[in-house]
Design a protein around this motif. Structure first.
Motif, PDB file in Angstrom:
ATOM      1  N   GLY A  20       0.814  -1.213   0.000  1.00  9.58           N
ATOM      2  CA  GLY A  20       0.000   0.000   0.000  1.00  9.58           C
ATOM      3  C   GLY A  20       0.844   1.257   0.000  1.00  9.58           C
ATOM      4  O   GLY A  20       0.536   2.237  -0.688  1.00  9.58           O
ATOM      5  N   LYS A  21       1.930   1.256   0.763  1.00  9.51           N
ATOM      6  CA  LYS A  21       2.817   2.404   0.836  1.00  9.51           C
ATOM      7  C   LYS A  21       3.398   2.746  -0.542  1.00  9.51           C
ATOM      8  O   LYS A  21       3.461   3.917  -0.934  1.00  9.51           O
ATOM      9  CB  LYS A  21       3.933   2.104   1.827  1.00  9.51           C
ATOM     10  CG  LYS A  21       4.964   3.203   1.985  1.00  9.51           C
ATOM     11  CD  LYS A  21       6.045   2.769   2.967  1.00  9.51           C
ATOM     12  CE  LYS A  21       7.192   3.764   3.002  1.00  9.51           C
ATOM     13  NZ  LYS A  21       8.276   3.302   3.904  1.00  9.51           N
ATOM     14  N   ILE A  22       3.813   1.707  -1.290  1.00  9.56           N
ATOM     15  CA  ILE A  22       4.382   1.949  -2.620  1.00  9.56           C
ATOM     16  C   ILE A  22       3.312   2.434  -3.584  1.00  9.56           C
ATOM     17  O   ILE A  22       3.530   3.379  -4.364  1.00  9.56           O
ATOM     18  CB  ILE A  22       5.070   0.681  -3.160  1.00  9.56           C
ATOM     19  CG1 ILE A  22       6.317   0.384  -2.325  1.00  9.56           C
ATOM     20  CG2 ILE A  22       5.464   0.876  -4.628  1.00  9.56           C
ATOM     21  CD1 ILE A  22       7.061  -0.856  -2.747  1.00  9.56           C
ATOM     22  N   PHE A  23       2.136   1.836  -3.538  1.00  9.74           N
ATOM     23  CA  PHE A  23       1.054   2.313  -4.412  1.00  9.74           C
ATOM     24  C   PHE A  23       0.747   3.786  -4.133  1.00  9.74           C
ATOM     25  O   PHE A  23       0.510   4.563  -5.059  1.00  9.74           O
ATOM     26  CB  PHE A  23      -0.196   1.464  -4.221  1.00  9.74           C
ATOM     27  CG  PHE A  23      -0.212   0.190  -5.018  1.00  9.74           C
ATOM     28  CD1 PHE A  23       0.123   0.207  -6.360  1.00  9.74           C
ATOM     29  CD2 PHE A  23      -0.569  -1.019  -4.428  1.00  9.74           C
ATOM     30  CE1 PHE A  23       0.107  -0.966  -7.115  1.00  9.74           C
ATOM     31  CE2 PHE A  23      -0.591  -2.197  -5.166  1.00  9.74           C
ATOM     32  CZ  PHE A  23      -0.242  -2.167  -6.507  1.00  9.74           C
ATOM     33  N   ALA A  24       0.764   4.175  -2.861  1.00 12.57           N
ATOM     34  CA  ALA A  24       0.526   5.579  -2.521  1.00 12.57           C
ATOM     35  C   ALA A  24       1.628   6.461  -3.087  1.00 12.57           C
ATOM     36  O   ALA A  24       1.367   7.547  -3.619  1.00 12.57           O
ATOM     37  CB  ALA A  24       0.430   5.749  -1.008  1.00 12.57           C
ATOM     38  N   ALA A  25       2.887   5.998  -2.989  1.00 11.67           N
ATOM     39  CA  ALA A  25       4.011   6.772  -3.532  1.00 11.67           C
ATOM     40  C   ALA A  25       3.905   6.904  -5.044  1.00 11.67           C
ATOM     41  O   ALA A  25       4.343   7.906  -5.620  1.00 11.67           O
ATOM     42  CB  ALA A  25       5.327   6.108  -3.154  1.00 11.67           C
TER      43      ALA A  25
END
Length: 409
Positions: free
Chosen positions: A121-126
């Motif tokens: 999720g963190k990477i998708f947000a980035a």
């Protein structure tokens, strides 16, 4: 299996255990050495390669860490822990897509690996793929409902999608689970400010300051919001707290000076401008503002010196020219200058001021004067009336400039 093989396996495990213990103690170089001893015994030992990768990661040697994880995965392709650790090191190398692929492999191998879902999720947000990020955070929360970090990150993604009320709800849940997380209180406060719910946002900032009274940025943000609410005294007090914690921010000193001016606390405003100018001595606009405050205090020589400094830094800065001329005119000093009762430098300054006024007039007023005069001439066929109208307009324009300047000083 022979006794030799059994002995080798035991020796391999001993070195792996030593490596793990050294790693836990923060002795990463020793951990790497122990892993290397283990790998001499069993070059395909996936645990040793994984321990080695973790130690290298902790030392900031991320490329070497990835190489170690690759060897672990080569030995055991279903080793989801190594895949996860590989993703962490790839993130440090800013290789987001490769890291995402590692996390995808983790959740395929271990669908209930909550940490991998969170990193996904963190990477998708980035990558600004916020809907995908929310799907990942929802998966985390289905596995670990009390994961405050994921509730916060979910709120951040919802906010990016413009789903403000849902974002507030996520932040609220995060704070119920972890009421001491300053970052979530700040995120909620900023969202409330964007929604113009300033009083609620201020309550969030007050909570942050209860938890961390030394957070100067929050003190300053509180001051900015209080200014928006016309609560000038409270604003100044809040920014004072910020400046006591960080006195090296020229922008805060400038904001404080402007607020003190609104409160007519001119002596303190000058002090704030002085602090700002210590940090930004070449900021001609600050010199001009300082001069205006000194003019308010009746310290005319100091005001002229400030205007002169502004003009020495930017000779074309018309506001400083106008302020200086207004002061010379209002104090009667301009008569002495015109009669030559001044130094050569002062005469040159006056001449430069008049030139700047003339240039400004030509740029801003003359085109309108020409149009007005021509309109009058064509309408009345009277050259004298056209000139008279233009003259009246000129007087009004000059007078309005003087009125605006008087309001400043």
């Amino acid at each position: 299996m022979s006794q030799t093989d059994d002995f080798s396996e035991v020796e391999y495990q001993v070195w792996c255990d030593r490596a793990d213990a050294s790693k836990q103690l923060g002795q990463y170089e020793d951990a790497i050495e122990h892993c290397d001893r283990a790998l001499e015994i069993c070059p395909t030992g996936h645990s040793a390669w994984n321990h080695r990768g973790i130690a290298l990661h902790r030392l900031g040697r991320y490329e070497e860490a990835v190489a170690s994880y690759d060897r672990a995965i080569q030995s055991l392709p279903t080793f989801h822990t190594a895949w996860y650790n590989r993703g962490l090191s790839l993130e440090k190398l800013n290789q987001k897509i490769a890291a995402l692929a590692s996390y995808e492999t983790v959740v395929q191998l271990q669908p209930e690996h909550a940490l991998a879902w969170r990193q996904r999720g963190k990477i998708f947000a980035a990558l600004e793929r916020y809907e995908d990020a929310i799907v990942s955070y929802d998966k985390v929360l289905s596995l670990v409902p009390d994961d405050a970090e994921s509730w916060k990150r979910r709120g951040q993604s919802l906010r990016r999608l413009g789903q403000d009320e849902a974002a507030l709800s996520s932040y609220g849940t995060a704070l119920e689970l972890d009421p001491d997380d300053c970052s979530t209180w700040k995120a909620q406060a900023n969202l409330l400010f964007d929604l113009q719910r300033d009083n609620e946002g201020l309550q969030c900032l007050d909570r942050v300051l209860e938890l961390d009274p030394n957070d100067y940025q929050t003190w300053n943000l509180k001051a900015i919001v209080l200014a928006r609410l016309d609560q000038w005294e409270q604003e100044v007090d809040s920014r004072d707290s910020a400046l006591q914690l960080n006195s090296t921010d020229p922008e805060m000193w400038t904001q404080q000076a402007a607020s003190l001016q609104k409160l007519r606390r001119y002596e303190e405003a000058v002090i704030s401008y002085d602090h700002a100018l210590e940090l930004q001595p070449d900021n001609y606009q600050l010199w001009h503002q300082r001069g205006l405050v000194l003019r308010r205090l009746g310290q005319f020589e100091g005001a002229i010196a400030s205007f002169n400094q502004a003009l020495s830094l930017n000779p074309d800065y018309y506001p400083a020219t106008r302020s200086r001329l207004y002061l010379l005119l209002s104090t009667g000093q301009i008569v002495g200058h015109l009669l030559g009762n001044c130094s050569a430098i002062e005469r040159q300054s006056l001449w430069n001021d008049l030139q700047n006024v003339g240039q400004s007039f030509v740029k801003t007023k003359l085109p309108a004067l020409v149009i007005l005069g021509l309109t009058a001439l064509f309408s009345t066929h009277s050259k004298g009336l056209a000139i008279a109208i233009a003259a009246v307009f000129t007087i009004i324009a000059i007078w309005s400039d003087l009125i605006r300047e008087a309001d400043k000083g």
